[in-house]
Design a protein around this motif. Structure first.
Motif, PDB file in Angstrom:
ATOM      1  N   HIS A  50       0.571   0.873 -34.126  1.00 28.87           N
ATOM      2  CA  HIS A  50       1.323   1.505 -33.198  1.00 28.87           C
ATOM      3  C   HIS A  50       0.608   3.155 -32.999  1.00 28.87           C
ATOM      4  N   ALA A  51       0.177   3.423 -31.807  1.00 26.11           N
ATOM      5  CA  ALA A  51      -0.289   4.484 -31.532  1.00 26.11           C
ATOM      6  C   ALA A  51       0.818   5.588 -31.524  1.00 26.11           C
ATOM      7  N   SER A  52       0.370   6.974 -31.828  1.00 23.35           N
ATOM      8  CA  SER A  52       1.460   7.778 -31.651  1.00 23.35           C
ATOM      9  C   SER A  52       2.127   8.038 -30.359  1.00 23.35           C
ATOM     10  N   MET A  53       3.570   7.960 -30.536  1.00 24.13           N
ATOM     11  CA  MET A  53       4.099   8.115 -29.186  1.00 24.13           C
ATOM     12  C   MET A  53       5.433   9.168 -29.424  1.00 24.13           C
ATOM     13  N   THR A  54       5.436  10.141 -28.571  1.00 32.15           N
ATOM     14  CA  THR A  54       6.560  11.143 -28.744  1.00 32.15           C
ATOM     15  C   THR A  54       7.836  10.514 -28.374  1.00 32.15           C
ATOM     16  N   THR A  55       8.911  10.204 -29.188  1.00 32.95           N
ATOM     17  CA  THR A  55      10.004   9.571 -28.559  1.00 32.95           C
ATOM     18  C   THR A  55      11.321  10.562 -28.078  1.00 32.95           C
ATOM     19  N   GLU A  85       5.134  10.204 -33.986  1.00 30.58           N
ATOM     20  CA  GLU A  85       5.041  11.297 -33.087  1.00 30.58           C
ATOM     21  C   GLU A  85       4.722  12.444 -33.810  1.00 30.58           C
ATOM     22  N   PRO A  86       4.099  13.626 -33.275  1.00 30.39           N
ATOM     23  CA  PRO A  86       3.911  14.716 -33.924  1.00 30.39           C
ATOM     24  C   PRO A  86       5.101  15.226 -34.817  1.00 30.39           C
ATOM     25  N   VAL A  87       4.921  15.613 -35.998  1.00 29.70           N
ATOM     26  CA  VAL A  87       6.041  16.503 -36.859  1.00 29.70           C
ATOM     27  C   VAL A  87       5.407  17.806 -36.999  1.00 29.70           C
ATOM     28  N   ALA A 126       2.147   9.809 -40.522  1.00 24.13           N
ATOM     29  CA  ALA A 126       2.780  10.891 -39.559  1.00 24.13           C
ATOM     30  C   ALA A 126       1.709  11.700 -38.749  1.00 24.13           C
ATOM     31  N   GLN A 127       1.979  11.994 -37.498  1.00 23.18           N
ATOM     32  CA  GLN A 127       0.925  12.494 -36.750  1.00 23.18           C
ATOM     33  C   GLN A 127       1.141  14.106 -36.806  1.00 23.18           C
ATOM     34  N   ILE A 128      -0.098  14.792 -37.352  1.00 22.53           N
ATOM     35  CA  ILE A 128      -0.177  16.086 -37.346  1.00 22.53           C
ATOM     36  C   ILE A 128      -0.732  16.661 -36.274  1.00 22.53           C
ATOM     37  N   ALA A 194      -7.214  15.155 -30.076  1.00 28.72           N
ATOM     38  CA  ALA A 194      -7.229  14.597 -28.695  1.00 28.72           C
ATOM     39  C   ALA A 194      -6.277  15.444 -27.842  1.00 28.72           C
ATOM     40  N   HIS A 195      -6.410  14.870 -26.495  1.00 28.87           N
ATOM     41  CA  HIS A 195      -5.509  15.113 -25.390  1.00 28.87           C
ATOM     42  C   HIS A 195      -5.311  16.807 -25.152  1.00 28.87           C
ATOM     43  N   GLY A 196      -6.331  17.477 -25.667  1.00 29.54           N
ATOM     44  CA  GLY A 196      -6.280  19.037 -25.351  1.00 29.54           C
ATOM     45  C   GLY A 196      -5.675  19.847 -26.303  1.00 29.54           C
ATOM     46  N   VAL A 244      -8.131  10.314 -37.712  1.00 24.81           N
ATOM     47  CA  VAL A 244      -8.339  11.536 -37.205  1.00 24.81           C
ATOM     48  C   VAL A 244      -8.537  10.984 -35.473  1.00 24.81           C
ATOM     49  N   LYS A 245      -7.633  11.354 -34.498  1.00 24.28           N
ATOM     50  CA  LYS A 245      -7.714  10.919 -33.136  1.00 24.28           C
ATOM     51  C   LYS A 245      -8.549  12.134 -32.442  1.00 24.28           C
ATOM     52  N   LEU A 246      -9.701  11.760 -31.725  1.00 22.43           N
ATOM     53  CA  LEU A 246     -10.518  12.597 -31.252  1.00 22.43           C
ATOM     54  C   LEU A 246     -10.653  12.420 -29.727  1.00 22.43           C
ATOM     55  N   LEU A 290      -6.076  10.688 -17.360  1.00 26.84           N
ATOM     56  CA  LEU A 290      -7.176   9.942 -18.050  1.00 26.84           C
ATOM     57  C   LEU A 290      -6.531   9.601 -19.407  1.00 26.84           C
ATOM     58  N   HIS A 291      -5.597  10.060 -20.098  1.00 24.86           N
ATOM     59  CA  HIS A 291      -5.318   9.844 -21.434  1.00 24.86           C
ATOM     60  C   HIS A 291      -4.182   8.762 -21.416  1.00 24.86           C
ATOM     61  N   ILE A 292      -3.733   8.422 -20.461  1.00 21.71           N
ATOM     62  CA  ILE A 292      -2.624   7.404 -20.375  1.00 21.71           C
ATOM     63  C   ILE A 292      -3.003   6.410 -19.175  1.00 21.71           C
ATOM     64  N   GLY A 322      -5.698   2.315 -25.611  1.00 24.26           N
ATOM     65  CA  GLY A 322      -5.742   2.799 -24.023  1.00 24.26           C
ATOM     66  C   GLY A 322      -5.767   1.473 -23.292  1.00 24.26           C
ATOM     67  N   LEU A 323      -4.514   1.176 -22.668  1.00 27.44           N
ATOM     68  CA  LEU A 323      -3.974   0.211 -21.649  1.00 27.44           C
ATOM     69  C   LEU A 323      -4.834  -1.123 -22.325  1.00 27.44           C
ATOM     70  N   ILE A 324      -4.431  -1.287 -23.524  1.00 27.27           N
ATOM     71  CA  ILE A 324      -4.697  -2.779 -23.920  1.00 27.27           C
ATOM     72  C   ILE A 324      -3.325  -3.301 -24.096  1.00 27.27           C
ATOM     73  N   LEU A 344      -1.708   0.164 -29.985  1.00 28.68           N
ATOM     74  CA  LEU A 344      -0.889   0.293 -28.776  1.00 28.68           C
ATOM     75  C   LEU A 344       0.253   1.144 -28.706  1.00 28.68           C
ATOM     76  N   GLY A 345       0.174   1.957 -27.699  1.00 28.74           N
ATOM     77  CA  GLY A 345       1.427   2.905 -27.510  1.00 28.74           C
ATOM     78  C   GLY A 345       2.414   2.385 -26.843  1.00 28.74           C
ATOM     79  N   ARG A 346       2.237   2.436 -25.298  1.00 26.54           N
ATOM     80  CA  ARG A 346       3.342   1.785 -24.417  1.00 26.54           C
ATOM     81  C   ARG A 346       3.763   0.466 -24.665  1.00 26.54           C
ATOM     82  N   PRO A 347       2.555  -0.470 -24.860  1.00 30.29           N
ATOM     83  CA  PRO A 347       3.033  -2.018 -25.237  1.00 30.29           C
ATOM     84  C   PRO A 347       4.108  -2.157 -26.198  1.00 30.29           C
ATOM     85  N   LEU A 348       4.112  -1.226 -27.030  1.00 23.41           N
ATOM     86  CA  LEU A 348       5.102  -1.558 -28.271  1.00 23.41           C
ATOM     87  C   LEU A 348       6.435  -0.746 -27.930  1.00 23.41           C
TER      88      LEU A 348
HETATM   89  C1  LIG Z   1       5.390   8.651 -23.599  1.00 29.14           C
HETATM   90  C2  LIG Z   1       4.135   8.810 -24.382  1.00 29.14           C
HETATM   91  C3  LIG Z   1       4.013   9.728 -25.619  1.00 29.14           C
HETATM   92  C4  LIG Z   1       2.735   9.905 -26.160  1.00 29.14           C
HETATM   93  N1  LIG Z   1       2.914  10.829 -27.197  1.00 29.14           N
HETATM   94  C5  LIG Z   1       1.733  10.931 -27.875  1.00 29.14           C
HETATM   95  C6  LIG Z   1       1.671  11.679 -28.999  1.00 29.14           C
HETATM   96  O1  LIG Z   1       2.888  12.254 -29.150  1.00 29.14           O
HETATM   97  N2  LIG Z   1       0.425  12.176 -29.730  1.00 29.14           N
HETATM   98  C7  LIG Z   1      -0.658  11.543 -29.532  1.00 29.14           C
HETATM   99  O2  LIG Z   1      -1.451  11.636 -30.086  1.00 29.14           O
HETATM  100  N3  LIG Z   1      -0.586  10.548 -28.199  1.00 29.14           N
HETATM  101  C8  LIG Z   1       0.423  10.233 -27.631  1.00 29.14           C
HETATM  102  N4  LIG Z   1       0.540   9.568 -26.498  1.00 29.14           N
HETATM  103  C9  LIG Z   1      -0.724   8.872 -26.152  1.00 29.14           C
HETATM  104  C10 LIG Z   1      -0.819   7.446 -26.769  1.00 29.14           C
HETATM  105  O3  LIG Z   1      -0.779   7.442 -28.385  1.00 29.14           O
HETATM  106  C11 LIG Z   1      -1.971   6.646 -26.384  1.00 29.14           C
HETATM  107  O4  LIG Z   1      -3.020   7.360 -26.762  1.00 29.14           O
HETATM  108  C12 LIG Z   1      -1.872   6.470 -24.735  1.00 29.14           C
HETATM  109  O5  LIG Z   1      -0.484   6.012 -24.513  1.00 29.14           O
HETATM  110  C13 LIG Z   1      -2.587   5.116 -24.326  1.00 29.14           C
HETATM  111  O6  LIG Z   1      -2.485   3.990 -24.892  1.00 29.14           O
HETATM  112  P1  LIG Z   1      -1.500   2.922 -24.246  1.00 29.14           P
HETATM  113  O7  LIG Z   1      -2.139   2.223 -23.127  1.00 29.14           O
HETATM  114  O8  LIG Z   1      -1.445   1.862 -25.463  1.00 29.14           O
HETATM  115  O9  LIG Z   1      -0.378   3.661 -24.094  1.00 29.14           O
HETATM  116  C14 LIG Z   1       1.612   9.296 -25.742  1.00 29.14           C
HETATM  117  C15 LIG Z   1       1.735   8.248 -24.680  1.00 29.14           C
HETATM  118  C16 LIG Z   1       2.917   8.085 -23.977  1.00 29.14           C
HETATM  119  C17 LIG Z   1       2.918   7.223 -22.846  1.00 29.14           C
END
Ligand SMILES: Cc1cc2nc3c(=O)[nH]c(=O)nc-3n(C[C@H](O)[C@H](O)[C@H](O)COP(=O)(O)O)c2cc1C
Length: 684
Positions: A50-55, A85-87, A126-128, A194-196, A244-246, A290-292, A322-324, A344-348
């Motif tokens: 499960h890729a990090s997702m802020t909930t 998600e980041p703590v 946990a994501q830092i 990553a992500h700036g 590490v996510k780069l 590009l990050h989503i 990324g979009l798998i 997998l971020g969004r798919p899960l």
């Molecule tokens: C709603 C949402 C929240 C996200 N939150 C984080 C986050 O807190 N930390 C992080 O590294 N990536 C975050 N991402 C990026 C995802 O980890 C992932 O890199 C990106 O969504 C692409 O993967 P996916 O296509 O499987 O969703 C977030 C993406 C989405 C859509």
């Protein structure tokens, strides 16, 4: 009606045969995806992370029941590894929406969180991270810290540049928090560079102009991360997972492209202390989209980049992300050697049981991510994460949910087989009701089916495909190609009727009625239904009057651009795509720039326009000044919709109980439609 029934049988038997061909249980179906993997000192049961997702499910800086439920469900659903998600792990991190790990009071909550996931044979990391100067909300962030006092590329926030002492304290705090996480039962941490975000800001020569040992050459720019990895290893030992996510390619000139990313990856992993890497694209800049990635581009768009970066770090585990969305794609990526793990971020979010269903050969039962990024819109608008295709995100029974029986069986007639009606129909049928659904179209899906045919819309079909198969499984009956009358409904003697017949775009205020009467102007949906049948360039200029500001309008403009020499969007607002999540809006702006689609803001169509001679006058909403668009061969409009409620009283008299849902109740979003159908299907 008989004709419609015949057609329905064909539709559903097509679905059934599709289901039969893809759902045969086969344990060896995805041999790579379900192969165990050794990550550091741990053996993962499969390759799904499960890729990090802020909930935004924590509250008041604490772990909540909702947060625990969300993560436990993803673990129960078969993921082998979860990155949270980041703590808040350093003492300067005060965000109320993040769990405050640096505070000892958080320990009971952290322990509960870890236990709920780890007991499912799933490793919790946990994501830092810290956003640093990065900000995608309006306005500057006055609390931002950064590598250097340089402006964020999106918000122009200028952060406080961390002093040497502050950097050292931050590293120490992050290490101390990692140790607390370990004590509380977490298996590791992921450092998100990553992500700036802040660590990215240290890595990038564009964002870091420090002159101390945390800046300068690549070794200096990487130092904050290498110090941090060493500090975490020092206090947590070798068995604690450190990932590490780069940035793989941040899309900013003079920053981090693939070549620089390879050097960074090699340097950081050189000491052997990093267990895995993953790579993302984009940054807090014009490249944020590009990050989503969404379906306006290719599927799994980072795989080639990930493969080349993996080659730079032999022996280091790499997670592709990324979009798998599909198990077969995921298995193929692993089989090709491009990665060792699938993130997998969004798919899960959409289906926590994605892994269980894939393993069981139940792919058609997966509710697939439609890559609409409504989840991203939710969290950036400070709401809990939510999904267009999963109305149950965060509920306790979310994993492989199927409704329980209704207390009393009813005959339920659903009028309208758009996504609101379909959601209500399958759930009501699954609860044991006798359901008969009328749909004016020849296949379920309503207007969403049209959206799915537009550029980038393909994923939306997953919503009604899932609903159709679920309805079939639950033995709902359909009358398709039939615009039901109140008499049709009454003749069935229903106990309950659900009206889900959608909404239509309003005739724009100020457009002459003659244009409607003569049929020279129609709404965007009717126009798209026609244009989808065209393959040849039509030439001339198409004008789209936009009082909609949602995704479908801009996808339509892209379709129009394939057919007309020039496409101009005219909107009375001060910008286009305002109601689209920022990540999607940036994608729209990028594609419009590349395709030469024009927009005129603060404009209305002047009633004096002469469509016969092909001239549209655009009137500025403030000054009234007119600008001419010549050579116009098509004028269409997307406007706020009005519910299609003709005959509603007659429908109401056809059954003791009536529910009006979806756009017919109040025109709204895709998410609102599925959520409303879901609620009523469960209520009835
Ligand atoms: C709603 C949402 C929240 C996200 N939150 C984080 C986050 O807190 N930390 C992080 O590294 N990536 C975050 N991402 C990026 C995802 O980890 C992932 O890199 C990106 O969504 C692409 O993967 P996916 O296509 O499987 O969703 C977030 C993406 C989405 C859509």
């Amino acid at each position: 009606m008989r004709h419609a029934r015949r057609r329905l049988r064909r539709d559903l038997s097509e679905s059934a045969s599709r289901a039969a061909t893809v759902s045969r249980p086969d344990p060896a179906r995805y041999p790579h995806l379900f192969a165990p993997f050794t990550l550091g000192a741990h053996t993962l049961r499969n390759r799904i992370a499960h890729a990090s997702m802020t909930t935004r499910m924590s509250a008041d800086r604490r772990v909540t029941d909702a947060l625990v439920r969300y993560y436990a469900s993803r673990a129960r659903g078969g993921a082998a590894l979860i990155v949270t998600e980041p703590v808040s792990a350093a003492r300067f991190q005060m965000a109320p929406q993040k769990v405050r790990v640096w505070d000892p009071d958080s320990e009971p909550g952290l322990a509960r969180w870890a236990e709920s996931v780890e007991r499912e044979d799933c490793r919790l990391l946990a994501q830092i991270q810290d956003p640093g100067r990065g900000r995608h909300e309006r306005g500057r962030n006055p609390d931002a810290v950064g590598a250097s006092a340089l402006p964020d590329d999106l918000s122009w926030t200028v952060p406080h540049a961390l002093t040497l002492g502050e950097v050292e304290r931050m590293v120490q705090d992050f290490a101390d928090s990692s140790r607390r996480l370990q004590r509380c039962g977490f298996s590791g941490v992921e450092l998100s560079a990553a992500h700036g975000h802040l660590f990215h800001q240290f890595l990038s020569p564009w964002m870091n102009v420090r002159e101390d040992r945390y800046g300068g050459d690549l070794v200096g720019r990487c130092r904050v991360l290498s110090d941090l990895v060493a500090a975490i290893r020092g206090v947590c030992g070798a068995s604690f997972i450190v990932g590490v996510k780069l940035p793989g390619d941040d899309g900013i000139a003079n920053s981090i492209g693939p070549a620089e990313a390879a050097l960074i990856a090699r340097h950081l992993t050189g000491g052997g202390a990093v267990d895995y890497l993953s790579f993302a694209q984009g940054s807090h800049a014009a490249s944020l989209d590009l990050h989503i990635p969404d379906l306006h581009g290719p599927r799994s768009p980072y795989v080639a980049l990930t493969r080349s970066l993996k080659a730079a770090v032999p022996g280091v585990a790499v997670m592709a992300v990324g979009l798998i969305t599909d198990p077969a794609e995921a298995d193929g990526i692993l089989a090709s050697g491009a990665a060792d793990l699938i993130g997998l971020g969004r798919p899960l979010v959409t289906d926590p049981a994605w892994a269980l269903k894939a393993a069981a050969g139940r792919e058609p039962d997966i509710r697939y991510c439609v890559s609409c990024n409504s989840c991203w819109a939710a969290i950036t608008e400070h709401r809990s994460i939510a999904c267009d295709n999963n109305p149950r995100v965060g509920l306790a029974d979310e994993v492989d949910w199927w409704p329980g029986p209704a207390p009393q069986r009813k005959r339920v007639v659903v009028v309208g087989t758009g996504i609101a009606g379909m959601e209500a129909a399958w759930i009501a049928a699954a609860r044991g009701h006798e359901v008969i659904a009328f749909g004016a179209g020849t296949a379920p899906g309503g207007k969403t089916r049209l959206l799915a045919a537009l550029p980038g819309g393909e994923g939306l079909s997953s919503i009604y495909d899932y609903q159709t198969l679920a309805a079939k499984k639950a033995r709902a009956r359909f009358e398709l190609g039939v615009r039901a009358t109140p008499e049709d409904v009454r003749s069935l003697g229903p106990d309950s009727v659900i009206v889900a017949c959608g909404a239509s775009m309003r005739w724009p205020h100020g457009f002459p009625n003659a244009w409607r009467e003569e049929g020279v102007v129609s709404d965007l949906r009717a126009c798209m239904a026609d244009l989808l049948g065209f393959t040849q360039l039509q030439g001339g200029t198409a004008v789209l009057f936009d009082m909609d500001a949602t995704e479908g309008t801009y996808a339509s403009a892209e379709l129009m651009r394939r057919l007309f020499d020039r496409v101009v969007i005219v909107t009375p607002r001060d910008r286009i795509a305002e109601d689209v999540p920022l990540v999607n809006r940036l994608g729209i702006l990028r594609r419009f720039a590349l395709q030469g689609i024009e927009s005129m803001t603060l404009g209305e169509i002047d009633a004096g326009s002469s469509l016969e001679s092909g001239v549209v006058h655009v009137r500025n909403v403030y000054t009234g000044a007119l600008t001419d668009i010549p050579d116009v061969v098509l004028l269409t409009y997307a406007t706020p919709r009005a519910p299609d409620l003709s005959g509603i009283d007659a429908f109401a008299s056809a059954a003791p109980e009536i529910h009006v849902i979806g756009d017919a109740y109040a025109p709204g979003s895709t998410m609102a439609a599925t959520a409303h159908g879901h609620r009523i299907g469960n209520l009835i």
